[in-house]
Write an enzyme that holds these catalytic residues in place. Structure first.
Site, short mmCIF file in Angstrom:
data_model
loop_
_atom_site.label_atom_id
_atom_site.label_comp_id
_atom_site.label_asym_id
_atom_site.label_seq_id
_atom_site.Cartn_x
_atom_site.Cartn_y
_atom_site.Cartn_z
N HIS A 68 4.59 -1.73 14.70
CA HIS A 68 3.28 -1.32 15.26
C HIS A 68 2.29 -2.23 14.65
O HIS A 68 1.33 -2.86 15.69
CB HIS A 68 3.13 -0.04 14.56
CG HIS A 68 3.83 1.32 15.20
ND1 HIS A 68 4.24 2.14 14.15
CD2 HIS A 68 4.32 1.47 16.19
CE1 HIS A 68 5.05 3.09 14.93
NE2 HIS A 68 5.00 2.64 16.05
N LYS A 99 4.60 19.11 17.43
CA LYS A 99 5.50 18.00 16.64
C LYS A 99 5.53 18.22 15.13
O LYS A 99 4.36 18.31 14.47
CB LYS A 99 5.27 16.54 16.98
CG LYS A 99 6.33 15.74 17.61
CD LYS A 99 5.94 14.42 17.89
CE LYS A 99 7.11 13.71 18.46
NZ LYS A 99 6.75 12.26 18.71
N ARG A 111 10.50 -2.66 23.40
CA ARG A 111 11.26 -3.18 22.39
C ARG A 111 12.58 -3.59 23.28
O ARG A 111 13.18 -4.81 23.09
CB ARG A 111 11.73 -2.19 21.23
CG ARG A 111 10.67 -1.79 20.57
CD ARG A 111 11.02 -0.58 19.37
NE ARG A 111 11.25 0.60 20.37
CZ ARG A 111 11.13 1.97 19.87
NH1 ARG A 111 11.32 1.85 18.70
NH2 ARG A 111 11.27 2.74 20.66
N SER A 151 9.82 4.28 14.02
CA SER A 151 9.23 5.46 13.04
C SER A 151 10.49 6.33 12.77
O SER A 151 10.75 6.62 11.55
CB SER A 151 8.21 6.22 13.35
OG SER A 151 7.20 5.41 13.80
O1 PNS Z 1 4.37 6.64 19.60
P1 PNS Z 1 4.69 7.88 20.70
O2 PNS Z 1 5.12 9.12 20.47
O3 PNS Z 1 5.86 7.00 21.63
O4 PNS Z 1 3.28 7.79 21.67
C1 PNS Z 1 3.41 8.67 22.80
C2 PNS Z 1 2.05 8.56 23.34
C3 PNS Z 1 1.02 9.19 22.20
C4 PNS Z 1 1.46 7.27 23.74
C5 PNS Z 1 2.32 9.66 24.62
O5 PNS Z 1 2.80 10.81 24.22
C6 PNS Z 1 0.90 10.08 25.01
O6 PNS Z 1 -0.16 9.47 25.47
N1 PNS Z 1 0.37 11.33 24.76
C7 PNS Z 1 -0.62 12.07 25.21
C8 PNS Z 1 -0.55 13.09 26.32
C9 PNS Z 1 -0.60 12.25 27.49
O7 PNS Z 1 -1.66 12.00 28.06
N2 PNS Z 1 0.77 12.09 28.07
C10 PNS Z 1 0.94 10.99 29.14
C11 PNS Z 1 0.84 11.51 30.53
S1 PNS Z 1 2.29 12.26 30.73
#
Ligand code: PNS
Length: 160
Positions: free
Chosen positions: A18, A42, A91, A129
């Site tokens: 990150h 979560k 990745r 993570s």
């Molecule tokens: O680190 P992560 O868990 O892969 O991040 C995922 C993240 C936070 C980018 C994604 O889950 C997110 O944007 N969540 C907020 C809800 C949302 O707007 N979802 C996208 C449309 S489905």
């Protein structure tokens, strides 16, 4: 013209992968907000306050980087803070399908929002993570995975 970008994620915990994306993307945008998802559904290792504070600490030397938290939809938070670009790290090909889906959904929802993908630096391409937590929970050496000052804070979470 890229103005304000967001690098969203759970960051539970922040890894060197990150940090790599934060450092590299901060050089190509004017302003970068690291947006920490406050997902109450979560079960996170670190609270939202802990994650925000740790990322603030780790990015304090980067003048155009700020840290915020959000719940609900990312595009709504972006509208609130005036950001139009999403930064995500890729990745491996396994990341692609999920990332494509999210990027396209966000773009349909908010056509002014674009997603820029940075390929993860080779030395962090295996890192997540989840892997860090798995290693730390069994007492494994995580010093190559996370910023040095976070190592003990992560182990502490697994101390009974
Ligand atoms: O680190 P992560 O868990 O892969 O991040 C995922 C993240 C936070 C980018 C994604 O889950 C997110 O944007 N969540 C907020 C809800 C949302 O707007 N979802 C996208 C449309 S489905």
């Amino acid at each position: 013209m890229i103005k304000k970008a967001i690098y969203p994620g759970s960051f539970d915990p922040l890894t060197l992968g990150h940090m790599d994306i934060i450092e590299r993307s901060s050089k190509i945008v004017n302003e970068l907000v690291v947006g920490v998802l406050n997902n109450s559904a979560k079960n996170s290792l670190f609270s939202i306050e802990e994650r925000v504070n740790m990322i603030k600490e780790m990015t304090s030397s980067l003048p155009n980087v700020t840290v915020g938290s959000f719940d609900g939809l990312l595009v709504d938070y972006m509208e609130e803070i005036g950001a139009n670009i999403i930064i995500r790290g890729l990745r491996a090909v396994t990341d692609f399908e999920y990332e494509l889906q999210i990027a396209q959904t966000n773009h349909v929802e908010s056509p002014q929002v674009e997603t820029i993908f940075l390929t993860t630096s080779l030395q962090y391409s295996y890192l997540s993570s989840t892997i860090v937590k798995e290693f730390a929970s069994h007492g494994g050496d995580i010093s190559k995975f996370v910023p040095a000052s976070m190592v003990d804070r992560i182990y502490m979470k697994y101390k009974k």
